[in-house]
Each structure stands twice: as C-alpha cells, then as structure tokens.
Design an enzyme around this catalytic site. Structure first.
Site, PDB file in Angstrom:
ATOM      1  CB  THR A   1      -0.850   6.145   0.124  1.00 17.12           C
ATOM      2  OG1 THR A   1      -1.614   4.955  -0.063  1.00 17.12           O
ATOM      3  CG2 THR A   1      -1.380   7.206  -0.820  1.00 17.12           C
TER       4      THR A   1
ATOM      5  NE  ARG B   1      -7.907   7.465  -5.472  1.00 14.63           N
ATOM      6  CZ  ARG B   1      -7.400   7.180  -4.279  1.00 14.63           C
ATOM      7  NH1 ARG B   1      -6.108   6.993  -4.142  1.00 14.63           N
ATOM      8  NH2 ARG B   1      -8.165   7.074  -3.209  1.00 14.63           N
TER       9      ARG B   1
ATOM     10  CB  THR C   1      -4.783   5.257   7.022  1.00 12.30           C
ATOM     11  OG1 THR C   1      -5.557   4.737   8.105  1.00 12.30           O
ATOM     12  CG2 THR C   1      -3.462   5.756   7.562  1.00 12.30           C
ATOM     13  N   GLY C   2      -7.029   5.005   5.003  1.00 11.07           N
ATOM     14  CA  GLY C   2      -8.330   4.501   4.565  1.00 11.07           C
ATOM     15  C   GLY C   2      -8.666   5.026   3.184  1.00 11.07           C
TER      16      GLY C   2
ATOM     17  CB  THR D   1      -2.378   5.574   3.808  1.00 10.68           C
ATOM     18  OG1 THR D   1      -3.205   5.459   2.668  1.00 10.68           O
ATOM     19  CG2 THR D   1      -1.659   6.900   3.790  1.00 10.68           C
TER      20      THR D   1
ATOM     21  CB  SER E   1      -0.888   0.039   1.248  1.00 12.71           C
ATOM     22  OG  SER E   1      -1.669  -1.109   1.327  1.00 12.71           O
TER      23      SER E   1
END
Ligand code: GLY
Length: 239
Positions: free
Chosen positions: A153, A163, A186-187, A135, A27
């Site tokens: 990330t 993106r 994060t996420g 991340t 990641s």
C-alpha cells in the site's frame, strides 16, 4: 504463475507487482497518494507458510516494488522489518528498480490539497476517515497445500510523514499460518493494527470457522470492542 509451475512466493510477489505497477491505482505503488510532505511512502510485507518466514518494509520512497524488497528482506537477512532510509539503502544495495518520489500529477494534487488542507483535515477528522486510500492483500493456496501471502500500500493519503499502517505489520495487514490459513486486510490500518486483525482471522479459522465466517467474526469482534462500532472501514480476505 501457479499454473506455469511457479512458486507460491513468485505468484504472490508478481500478483502484487501488477497492482504496484498500475499508474491508475492511487493507493498502491508509486502512483499512490503522497504523505503530508508531498512524498509517496510505501509499505509492504510478504509471508511464506513453509518455514513461517516473513519480510516487510515501511515508509519506503522512490522504489517501484516494495513487495519485492520485502521478499528480499525475508530471504537474505536475519530481520523481518526494515523502515525508511534503512530500507531504501537496502533496496539500493540490492539494485531494486527506482521510480519518481512523486510524479508531476501527484505534485499538482498535493499542492491543491495543501491549499485546502485546513478544510480537508477538519472534514476528515470529523468523519474519522482518511481522504482516500486502499491496499492490496493477496493470499495464495498452492496445490501442495502450502500458503503464501503479501500486502502492499501507499497508505493513508496525506498521512504524517513516517506513519506506517497495518499493511507491513505481520499479524495486522497479513498473517499466514501454514497449518491453518492465510488472511490479509485492507482499509484503515489504524483500525486493523489495534486488533491484530489478520492474526485474529487465522485464529478463528484455527477454531474451525470457514474463512468467510472468520472474517465476519473478526469484524464483529472488533466492532464490539471499538467505540466506532461498524464505522471502521476495514476489510479482510482469507483462505
Ligand atoms: N491499510 C493500509 C493502510 O492503512 O495503510
């Protein structure tokens, strides 16, 4: 770094470089999951509480340490955010360590994903979740009270090329206010950047909330506003 007398920026940068260098981390860094075109595109930002300075890069491929490029943007340019080819040209000019655009293992995984793309996309769209990513967000409080933070990330696995998520966006993936605190996220970036999540955490701390409560209140507030409620897959760290 801090115990050895290093600066807060050095500590944040080096801490994040550890994760960016981890070949087992899918990641963050060049071992991250590729985009839909089979290229790993990395995002990162760094902030210094003193001077309220920031640097960021987005959609950078072929460089091992986007956090260090972000720091160089902050320290040597009048800009905050460089993306894509421009960021890569900047990294080349400054002699940053290059790396493979994709490893053989990633290529094989991408081919497998490509073959199953239709089924995976349908499943992910239904669940409203990316296939797999996360991340590193790292915040540091120095003994002298100064704050620093960084975020890095490879973003949403098999994302549309170009993106960029929340991680390099100041106020979304990271925010540092030297008078108040620092927060990082994060996420799923799309669920953070629509709410300026890290900025919100810091603003709650400004109102007197403990860092943990500030993170929880941010998630509560976002969940109240968002049609997905708590099914957002977002996380915050704050100091
Ligand atoms: N939180 C990282 C990303 O969504 O790109």
């Amino acid at each position: 770094m801090i115990e050895g007398g290093g600066s807060g920026l050095d500590a944040v940068e080096q801490g994040i470089r550890v994760t960016e260098s981890d070949p087992g981390n899918p990641s963050v860094g060049l071992a991250g999951i590729q985009n839909a075109a089979g290229i790993v595109q990395l995002d990162a930002c760094i902030m210094s509480g003193p001077g309220h300075r920031a640097g960021a890069v987005g959609a950078v491929s072929g460089y091992r340490h986007p956090i260090s490029i972000a720091r160089r943007v902050m320290e040597t340019t009048r800009h905050v955010f460089l993306v894509g080819e421009g960021a890569e040209a900047f990294a080349k000019k400054h002699g940053f360590e290059e790396g493979p655009k994709v490893t053989p293992g990633q290529k094989a995984a991408w081919k497998k994903w490509k073959a199953a793309q239709a089924a995976e996309e349908a499943k992910a769209a239904k669940a409203g979740k990316p296939i797999n990513h996360d991340t590193i967000a790292l915040v540091a409080l120095m003994p002298d009270g100064n704050l620093f933070g960084g975020c890095s990330t490879s973003g949403w696995g098999y994302k549309i090329p170009g993106r960029v998520g929340d991680s390099p966006i100041i106020g979304s993936g990271l925010y540092v206010d030297n008078e108040v605190g620092a927060a990082g996220a994060t996420g799923i970036g799309e669920n953070v950047m629509r709410y300026c999540g890290s900025f919100l955490v810091v603003e709650y701390m400004r109102q007197g909330l403990h860092p943990q409560e500030a993170c929880i209140e941010t998630i509560r507030r976002i969940a109240r506003m968002d049609p997905k409620g708590y099914d957002l897959a977002i996380n915050f760290v704050a100091i």
